[in-house]
Structure formats: C-alpha cells, structure tokens
Design an enzyme around this catalytic site. Structure first.
Site, mmCIF file in Angstrom:
data_model
loop_
_atom_site.group_PDB
_atom_site.id
_atom_site.type_symbol
_atom_site.label_atom_id
_atom_site.label_comp_id
_atom_site.label_asym_id
_atom_site.label_seq_id
_atom_site.Cartn_x
_atom_site.Cartn_y
_atom_site.Cartn_z
ATOM 1 N N LYS A 124 81.159 59.447 -21.423
ATOM 2 C CA LYS A 124 82.239 60.308 -20.920
ATOM 3 C C LYS A 124 83.035 59.730 -19.726
ATOM 4 O O LYS A 124 82.542 58.840 -19.089
ATOM 5 C CB LYS A 124 81.508 61.544 -20.378
ATOM 6 C CG LYS A 124 82.537 62.735 -20.516
ATOM 7 C CD LYS A 124 82.728 63.401 -21.774
ATOM 8 C CE LYS A 124 83.691 64.559 -21.891
ATOM 9 N NZ LYS A 124 83.727 65.165 -23.129
ATOM 10 N N ASP A 164 89.646 65.114 -23.958
ATOM 11 C CA ASP A 164 88.943 66.204 -23.614
ATOM 12 C C ASP A 164 89.979 67.302 -22.760
ATOM 13 O O ASP A 164 91.182 66.932 -23.171
ATOM 14 C CB ASP A 164 87.875 65.789 -22.829
ATOM 15 C CG ASP A 164 86.513 67.073 -22.499
ATOM 16 O OD1 ASP A 164 85.943 67.314 -23.256
ATOM 17 O OD2 ASP A 164 86.800 67.295 -21.149
HETATM 18 P P1 NDP Z 1 92.283 71.555 -23.196
HETATM 19 O O1 NDP Z 1 92.721 70.812 -22.124
HETATM 20 O O2 NDP Z 1 93.176 71.521 -24.398
HETATM 21 O O3 NDP Z 1 92.168 73.160 -22.782
HETATM 22 C C1 NDP Z 1 91.602 73.568 -22.090
HETATM 23 C C2 NDP Z 1 91.542 75.230 -21.918
HETATM 24 O O4 NDP Z 1 90.570 75.698 -20.819
HETATM 25 C C3 NDP Z 1 93.089 75.312 -21.165
HETATM 26 O O5 NDP Z 1 93.629 76.667 -21.634
HETATM 27 C C4 NDP Z 1 92.894 75.289 -19.637
HETATM 28 O O6 NDP Z 1 93.699 76.208 -19.010
HETATM 29 C C5 NDP Z 1 91.350 76.021 -19.608
HETATM 30 N N1 NDP Z 1 90.625 75.602 -18.547
HETATM 31 C C6 NDP Z 1 90.581 74.268 -18.173
HETATM 32 N N2 NDP Z 1 89.599 74.365 -17.058
HETATM 33 C C7 NDP Z 1 89.644 75.606 -16.612
HETATM 34 C C8 NDP Z 1 88.831 76.074 -15.503
HETATM 35 N N3 NDP Z 1 88.231 75.412 -14.539
HETATM 36 N N4 NDP Z 1 88.680 77.530 -15.468
HETATM 37 C C9 NDP Z 1 89.292 78.130 -16.548
HETATM 38 N N5 NDP Z 1 90.085 77.614 -17.580
HETATM 39 C C10 NDP Z 1 90.175 76.367 -17.568
HETATM 40 O O7 NDP Z 1 90.872 70.859 -23.758
HETATM 41 P P2 NDP Z 1 89.820 71.309 -24.640
HETATM 42 O O8 NDP Z 1 90.206 72.439 -25.489
HETATM 43 O O9 NDP Z 1 89.962 69.799 -25.408
HETATM 44 O O10 NDP Z 1 88.616 71.484 -24.202
HETATM 45 C C11 NDP Z 1 87.902 72.665 -23.913
HETATM 46 C C12 NDP Z 1 86.317 72.748 -23.778
HETATM 47 O O11 NDP Z 1 85.774 72.100 -25.034
HETATM 48 C C13 NDP Z 1 85.913 71.733 -22.709
HETATM 49 O O12 NDP Z 1 84.717 72.169 -22.244
HETATM 50 C C14 NDP Z 1 85.679 70.232 -23.268
HETATM 51 O O13 NDP Z 1 84.465 69.447 -22.861
HETATM 52 C C15 NDP Z 1 85.204 70.951 -24.693
HETATM 53 N N6 NDP Z 1 85.151 70.128 -25.984
HETATM 54 C C16 NDP Z 1 86.218 69.549 -26.290
HETATM 55 C C17 NDP Z 1 86.211 68.729 -27.340
HETATM 56 C C18 NDP Z 1 87.479 68.280 -28.137
HETATM 57 O O14 NDP Z 1 87.533 67.629 -29.160
HETATM 58 N N7 NDP Z 1 88.655 68.381 -27.460
HETATM 59 C C19 NDP Z 1 85.032 68.379 -28.224
HETATM 60 C C20 NDP Z 1 83.898 69.014 -27.577
HETATM 61 C C21 NDP Z 1 83.771 69.992 -26.588
HETATM 62 P P3 NDP Z 1 94.569 75.329 -18.206
HETATM 63 O O15 NDP Z 1 95.943 75.152 -19.099
HETATM 64 O O16 NDP Z 1 95.083 76.616 -17.256
HETATM 65 O O17 NDP Z 1 94.361 74.243 -17.527
#
Ligand code: NDP
Length: 445
Positions: A124, A164
């Site tokens: 990571k 991510d």
């Molecule tokens: P994105 O950046 O596309 O979206 C993240 C979302 O979560 C946004 O809506 C963001 O809001 C919100 N968010 C981020 N940080 C916080 C926080 N501290 N508190 C509240 N809301 C938060 O990321 P992903 O959708 O790719 O990832 C989401 C989760 O899924 C993570 O835990 C990631 O590790 C996990 N994941 C992702 C994978 C992938 O293929 N993308 C694979 C496996 C797991 P804002 O816009 O306000 O920042």
C-alpha cells in the site's frame, strides 16, 4: 504464539500507529488457535515476519501550485509481503495519510489478496496530499512528482500500485504517464488504468459490485435476498457509487450516501437517475453531497454526521476506516439491520464488530467483501501480460466467481459450533494459511 504478547511487542517497537495495531490485533486474535496447531510456524517466528512489512519507502514530494508556491508532501510505499506474488495494493491521497494508516492497509491487503485466489502479495502507498480543491494541473504536477520517486521501487513483476481514496482514473493516468516517460517501458505497472491504455472493463465497478455480490451470498445462507431491502451506504466515491448501482440492479433501495462533510437521506430512495446525478456531481464537477438535497428537496442533508442512525435492513460502509462505532452499531441492530458488508477497509471499530457478532447478524469484514477491486486489478495484470483485453461479461463472471469463492472459504473456516458464520475469523484464517504455507516453503528470507 501468544497473540497478546506479540501485539504488546509490536506496540512497543512501533508506537503511535493505532490503526496498524488495531488491524494486527483483529487478525492475531482470530488466527491464534489455528496458528498454534502448527508448531513449525512458531519455530521460524512466522508471525513476526508476517506482521512486520518487508520494507518501507518514505520520501518527500515537492511540487509547485498554481500560484507558483512550492509545496511539500510526504510520500510512502509499504511493501508488506510478497510470498504469493508481487506486492499489490492501492495508493491513497488524503490529508489524514500517515505511516500507521498505510501499514494497517498493507497488512490487511496481504490477507485480502491471498483470499482472491490470484497470485498477488500485499502492499500500500500514498501521500498526505489532498486532491480536494486542487486544479487538474496541480493534481498532475503532484502525481508526476510523486512518481518521480516511486518509479525506483515498483515494476510489473515487483510491485503494482492501483487507486484508493483520492486516487481514481485521473490520478492513475497521470502516474502511468510519468512512469512510462521515466522508464521508456509500457507495462502493467499500475492497475485501474483507462480503457484506452490497458485498463480492464469492470475495474471501476469491481469493488462496489463485489461487495454486493458478497452481501447477496451472505443473505442466501439465510434464504434471503437484496430484493425489497432498504440499504444505507456511506461514501459517495468509487466504491459507494458502484455498490449503489448493484443494489439497484438487484432490487434494493438505496436510502443514503455521504462524504466527509455529512450525509443525505432520501425517503423516496436514490434511484438510477438520482445516482447518475451523484456520479456526475462527484466524478465530473467534484462537488459535495449536500448539493443533492438542493437538487431533490424531498431529501435531507445532515451536516457532520454518519448515516447509521437511519432505519434500514442493510448497511454498507464504503467511505473510510473507523467510520462506524459501537454506539452506531447498537442503533443499527436496534433498528432491525440484518446485514453489514464492508466496502471500505476496516470501517467498523472493534466495538462495533462485537455488537454485530453478539447480535448474530450477518457481518463481513472489508478484506473479504471488498476484495473484488484488487481481484479485477489482478485480472487487469493478466490481460496486460498477455496483451489482450477481455469482455465486460467475462470479467464480471470471473469477479462473481471470486467473490462466491471467498464467501465459501469464509463459511468453511468461520462457521462456529452453533452454525453462526464468523466471517472475520473465516477470512483471516483462510487468507493466513495460504501466505503461511508459501512462506514456509521459501525458507527464512
Ligand atoms: P474515493 O476517494 O473514491 O471515495 C471516498 C469517499 O469516502 C468519499 O465520498 C469521501 O468523501 C469519503 N471519505 C473519505 N475520507 C473520509 C473520512 N475521513 N470521513 C468521512 N468520509 C470520508 O475512495 P474509494 O471509494 O476508492 O475508497 C473508499 C474505501 O474503500 C476506502 O476505505 C478504500 O480503502 C476502500 N477500498 C477501495 C477500493 C477501490 O478499488 N477503490 C478497493 C478496496 C477497498 P470526500 O469526498 O469528502 O473526501
């Protein structure tokens, strides 16, 4: 192995990394029994070699903003374990990123990747750079500066990063361009690439779709389905959007979505047209979720809160770590929630997990239910290696097969005497055994 002692030792050697300690504790407490059936593991101190990353790179990233000011950020890559394949895991750009958070993610990734059946080790990386509010040109300059250093440490058979939080198709494209320029090599060194230059169909959808495929498999063990169920989703990013899409396709109703400022609740449900609006708002305009309530006045926007207080049948946390605590878990259960499938990594706190398991509701940890993303990344690597691309149907069918296989393994290793499936234990034991056997075969390295 005595899990408590191993953990105390890690806390002493690596203080101030609470998320890393939390992830290690969850795994150790569930694999201890199985581990101790194998004295050969203890003889070679397998557990410490598995908990401590193979290596960590830390570097300064320097770039110029649009006003000509010079900015610095920290960059990291954790290469955790490559016993079963090249290091593999996403890159996170978020202001909260630090070493402890990336170490937890790389550790989790190792077990998750093992579960997928594909040959991928765990890694990571990321930076405390936040793309929020930055221009395209600033994001590009940052990605290029980040890759200037990272290039030395990765490669298609060494370490293959992906997206991510804060890293989507745009950022992967910029980083790929710089890697290619520096190395004069065209390879599958990153996954989540655009379709025109080696990306896989279904990769953007894979994590969200996979989470819902896993949810469907869990519900099936109870003779139930997603049809007609009310679903709370947190996040509005990549994972949340495609989890919502698949819930809609399978006849469920999505009630909420969120971002780091607050959540929206739509009593009429977020239908296809409304989800299209969210996708455009987030992916094209990079707007805030509060704008949804302005567009659809029946919906409410709740600032500074999580959606877990709303009444629903199913919860899909798809935003970030530790976003669902013990109190919120109690509220979900009291409100009749029957299943929680994690799309994010470690979104439920240890207290919340205890509540779900004591209530004996269906609960799956991220390393099992969100493994669809890295699985299709693995399939993207295969397609790049053979210089071919597969159809969406083919990739989706493989994704479905992998998610159902992970579910079967969780049931196999996690079913308790009373029949309740402890998906945490199932995923940890199944993921661990494969890595452990590979490490044993490869000697002390
Ligand atoms: P994105 O950046 O596309 O979206 C993240 C979302 O979560 C946004 O809506 C963001 O809001 C919100 N968010 C981020 N940080 C916080 C926080 N501290 N508190 C509240 N809301 C938060 O990321 P992903 O959708 O790719 O990832 C989401 C989760 O899924 C993570 O835990 C990631 O590790 C996990 N994941 C992702 C994978 C992938 O293929 N993308 C694979 C496996 C797991 P804002 O816009 O306000 O920042």
């Amino acid at each position: 192995m005595e899990a408590k002692k191993v953990l105390e030792d890690l806390k002493r050697r690596f203080p101030g990394e609470p998320e890393y300690h939390q992830a290690v504790e969850e795994v150790l407490s569930t694999i201890e029994e199985e581990y101790n059936k194998h004295p050969e593991f203890e003889k070679v101190n397998l557990i410490e070699r598995l908990c401590i990353p193979d290596r960590i790179y830390q570097f300064r990233v320097t770039w110029m903003d649009d006003n000509g000011n010079i900015q610095t950020n920290m960059g990291y890559r954790i290469q955790h374990n490559n016993a079963i394949g090249p290091y593999k895991g996403g890159i996170r750009f978020h202001r909260s990123v630090n070493l402890g958070i990336l170490k937890f993610l790389a550790f989790e990734q190792t077990f998750k990747n093992s579960l997928t059946t594909l040959p991928m080790g765990g890694g990571k990386g990321g930076s405390d750079f936040s793309p929020r509010g930055k221009s395209n040109a600033e994001v590009m300059r940052f990605c290029q500066a980040f890759m200037l250093e990272l290039t030395r440490h990765i490669g298609p058979d060494v370490d293959v990063p992906a997206g991510d939080i804060g890293v989507g198709g745009r950022e992967v494209g910029f980083m790929f361009g710089m890697y290619k320029k520096l190395t004069r090599e065209y390879s599958g060194v990153l996954t989540g690439k655009g379709l025109e230059f080696g990306g896989s169909l279904i990769r953007p959808e894979a994590t969200g779709y996979g989470t819902v495929y896993f949810l469907r498999a869990m519900l099936k063990t109870k003779g139930d389905s997603i049809e007609g169920k009310k679903v709370l989703i947190s996040g509005a990013g990549n994972v949340a959007q495609y989890a919502a899409e698949k819930v809609l396709q399978l006849g469920g109703t999505v009630m909420t979505m969120s971002d780091s400022d607050g959540y929206i609740y739509d009593p009429d449900g977020i239908d296809r047209a409304k989800l299209d609006y969210i996708m455009e708002l987030k992916n094209v305009y990079r707007g805030r979720i509060r704008e949804y309530a302005e567009q659809y006045p029946n919906a409410k926007y709740v600032e500074g809160a999580k959606p877990w207080g709303e009444k629903a049948d199913i919860a899909l946390p798809c935003a970030t770590q530790n976003e669902l605590n013990e109190e919120q878990a109690k509220t979900l259960v009291a409100n009749g929630c029957i299943a929680v499938a994690e799309g994010a990594n470690m979104p439920s706190t240890p207290g919340a997990i205890r509540v779900f398991q004591e209530a004996k509701i269906l609960y799956s940890p991220g390393k099992a239910s969100n493994a669809g993303g890295v699985s299709v990344s693995g399939l993207e690597m295969s397609q790049n290696s053979e210089r071919l691309s597969w159809s969406a149907e083919e990739v989706d069918a493989k994704l479905l097969w992998i998610m159902e296989n992970i579910h079967e393994n969780c049931v196999k290793y996690g079913t308790e005497p009373d029949g309740y499936v402890n998906y945490v234990k199932g995923a940890n034991v199944a993921g661990f055994m494969k890595v452990a056997k590979a490490m044993m075969a490869q000697g002390i390295v």
